[in-house]
Scaffold this active site. Structure first.
Site, PDB file in Angstrom:
ATOM      1  N   GLY A  12       0.818  -1.207   0.000  1.00 47.33           N
ATOM      2  CA  GLY A  12       0.000   0.000   0.000  1.00 47.33           C
ATOM      3  C   GLY A  12       0.852   1.257   0.000  1.00 47.33           C
ATOM      4  N   ARG A  73       0.717  -5.240  -5.936  1.00 43.51           N
ATOM      5  CA  ARG A  73       0.904  -6.573  -5.370  1.00 43.51           C
ATOM      6  C   ARG A  73       1.528  -7.446  -6.454  1.00 43.51           C
ATOM      7  NH1 ARG A  73      -0.164  -4.771  -0.271  1.00 43.51           N
ATOM      8  NH2 ARG A  73      -2.152  -3.641  -0.246  1.00 43.51           N
ATOM      9  N   ASP A 104       5.196  -4.892   6.401  1.00 41.72           N
ATOM     10  CA  ASP A 104       5.743  -6.203   6.719  1.00 41.72           C
ATOM     11  C   ASP A 104       5.614  -7.194   5.566  1.00 41.72           C
ATOM     12  OD1 ASP A 104       3.013  -6.571   6.883  1.00 41.72           O
ATOM     13  OD2 ASP A 104       3.031  -7.486   8.867  1.00 41.72           O
ATOM     14  N   THR A 127       4.032   2.591   5.675  1.00 40.72           N
ATOM     15  CA  THR A 127       2.638   2.157   5.680  1.00 40.72           C
ATOM     16  C   THR A 127       1.852   3.030   6.644  1.00 40.72           C
ATOM     17  OG1 THR A 127       1.106   0.398   6.385  1.00 40.72           O
ATOM     18  CG2 THR A 127       3.298   0.372   7.354  1.00 40.72           C
ATOM     19  N   ASP A 129      -0.549   2.086   8.377  1.00 43.11           N
ATOM     20  CA  ASP A 129      -1.090   1.251   9.453  1.00 43.11           C
ATOM     21  C   ASP A 129      -0.234   1.262  10.715  1.00 43.11           C
ATOM     22  OD1 ASP A 129      -3.078   0.484   7.629  1.00 43.11           O
ATOM     23  OD2 ASP A 129      -1.846  -1.177   6.894  1.00 43.11           O
ATOM     24  N   ASP A 131       1.898  -0.819  11.685  1.00 43.44           N
ATOM     25  CA  ASP A 131       1.862  -2.146  12.296  1.00 43.44           C
ATOM     26  C   ASP A 131       3.175  -2.919  12.136  1.00 43.44           C
ATOM     27  OD1 ASP A 131       1.640  -2.452   9.563  1.00 43.44           O
ATOM     28  OD2 ASP A 131       0.006  -3.901   9.632  1.00 43.44           O
ATOM     29  N   ARG A 173      -5.678  -1.945   8.643  1.00 49.84           N
ATOM     30  CA  ARG A 173      -5.572  -3.378   8.404  1.00 49.84           C
ATOM     31  C   ARG A 173      -6.043  -4.139   9.630  1.00 49.84           C
ATOM     32  NH1 ARG A 173      -0.441  -6.683   5.983  1.00 49.84           N
ATOM     33  NH2 ARG A 173       0.440  -6.077   7.986  1.00 49.84           N
TER      34      ARG A 173
END
Length: 331
Positions: A12, A73, A104, A127, A129, A131, A173
């Protein structure tokens, strides 16, 4: 001997990726390294799709959202043959170091590539996120918070006008960093994050109790619930229907969606991206490989790629306690 460095953005997109590319270009130019940018993530490695990056590519780049290298992707890359083909293409161009900007999943791809390519691999966390374990923040996270807060503020205006309940879903996410901090910064009334979500019936009852207590004191009022994506079984509309049924009042769901991934990066993301990109180029030619360059307590850190997804990054407990205090207030 001059080094040949390659960079790609994967997964992303996140505001600040271009700022990071800019920093890498400038650092490579300073050191006399040749830099190429692979296009469309790992697809570029498989298709040998790239362009040479020079200072000409950095004009007005730091403030641009998205990524000039594009992202995508790449299912084909996940196979052993995909890694072999990518390694062959890297060798054909004489690449010494590959820098991967992403989350990740992108880092797992870099680890996968290392099974077939013995060049140096460095990762930079990018990202919204946040995360990725091993760093305080990822490139793009701060801008995404600002974007979410701006949207929630606008929702609050119409919520106040109609004294209505709104549910605002933010991205993340499977992590609640964006939801928690957007809720805090926008003074939302309630937040639902995966890290603290156990039972939907209990969560529903907590929200209802909060709204009823507020209405008992002040009469009809607006109420904003921030919800992390993927947390509520059946999605945001299901929660809206259940809450509306219990409250006998209109509940409006709002999904912010991909608007959070766009926009010009805020200064925090520009600075973080610039520092991490410059630091990564400083490691080119060393024995350090398969590491992520992140930042902890405003200092650069080097984290083995495997550790960035080996455990779940915890929410900041101080932020959690602050939000809980906000949710439990009676006024």
């Amino acid at each position: 001997m001059s080094k040949r460095v390659a960079v790609l953005t994967s997964g992303g997109d996140a505001p600040g990726m271009n700022a990071c590319i800019r920093a890498i270009v400038i650092a490579c130019e300073t050191k006399g390294y040749t830099l190429i940018g692979y296009l469309h993530g790992y697809n570029g490695l498989l298709n040998q799709e790239y362009e040479t990056l020079s200072l000409n590519a950095t004009h007005n780049l730091i403030q641009q959202g998205g990524t000039i290298l594009h992202s995508a992707r790449c299912e084909a890359f996940k196979s052993h043959q995909g890694a072999k083909d990518a390694a062959k293409n890297l060798q054909a161009l004489g690449i010494d170091t590959l820098i991967v900007i992403g989350g990740d999943g992108s880092f797992k791809g870099a680890q996968h590539l290392s099974t077939c390519w013995d060049g140096q691999i460095l990762g930079i966390p990018g990202t919204i996120d946040n995360d990725v374990a091993g760093c305080d923040a990822t490139v793009g996270y701060y801008t995404a918070i600002d974007t979410a807060v701006s949207s929630i503020d606008k929702v609050r205006d119409t919520a106040d006008a109609f004294e209505r309940i709104f549910l605002v879903e933010v991205m993340g996410r499977h992590a609640g960093f964006l939801a928690l901090n957007a809720a805090l910064a926008s003074a939302a009334d309630y937040v639902i994050v995966p890290e603290r979500f156990d039972n939907e019936q209990q969560e529903l009852e907590r929200i209802i109790n909060q709204i009823e207590a507020r209405r008992k004191l002040k009469g009809p009022v607006s109420f904003i619930v921030v919800v992390a994506e993927n947390v509520w079984p059946g999605g945001l509309n299901t929660l809206a229907e259940r809450l509306s049924s219990h409250m006998q009042s209109e509940v409006r769901p709002v999904t912010l969606g991909h608007v959070q991934r766009g926009g010009s990066p805020v200064s925090q993301d520009r600075l973080l991206a610039t520092k991490l990109g410059t630091y990564a180029v400083g490691l080119v030619g060393t024995e350090k490989t398969l590491i992520m360059i992140g930042e902890v307590d405003h200092h650069p850190v080097e984290v083995p790629l495997k550790e960035t997804w080996a455990y779940t990054k915890p929410l900041d407990e101080c932020s959690v306690e602050t939000m809980l205090a906000t949710m439990n207030q009676r006024y």
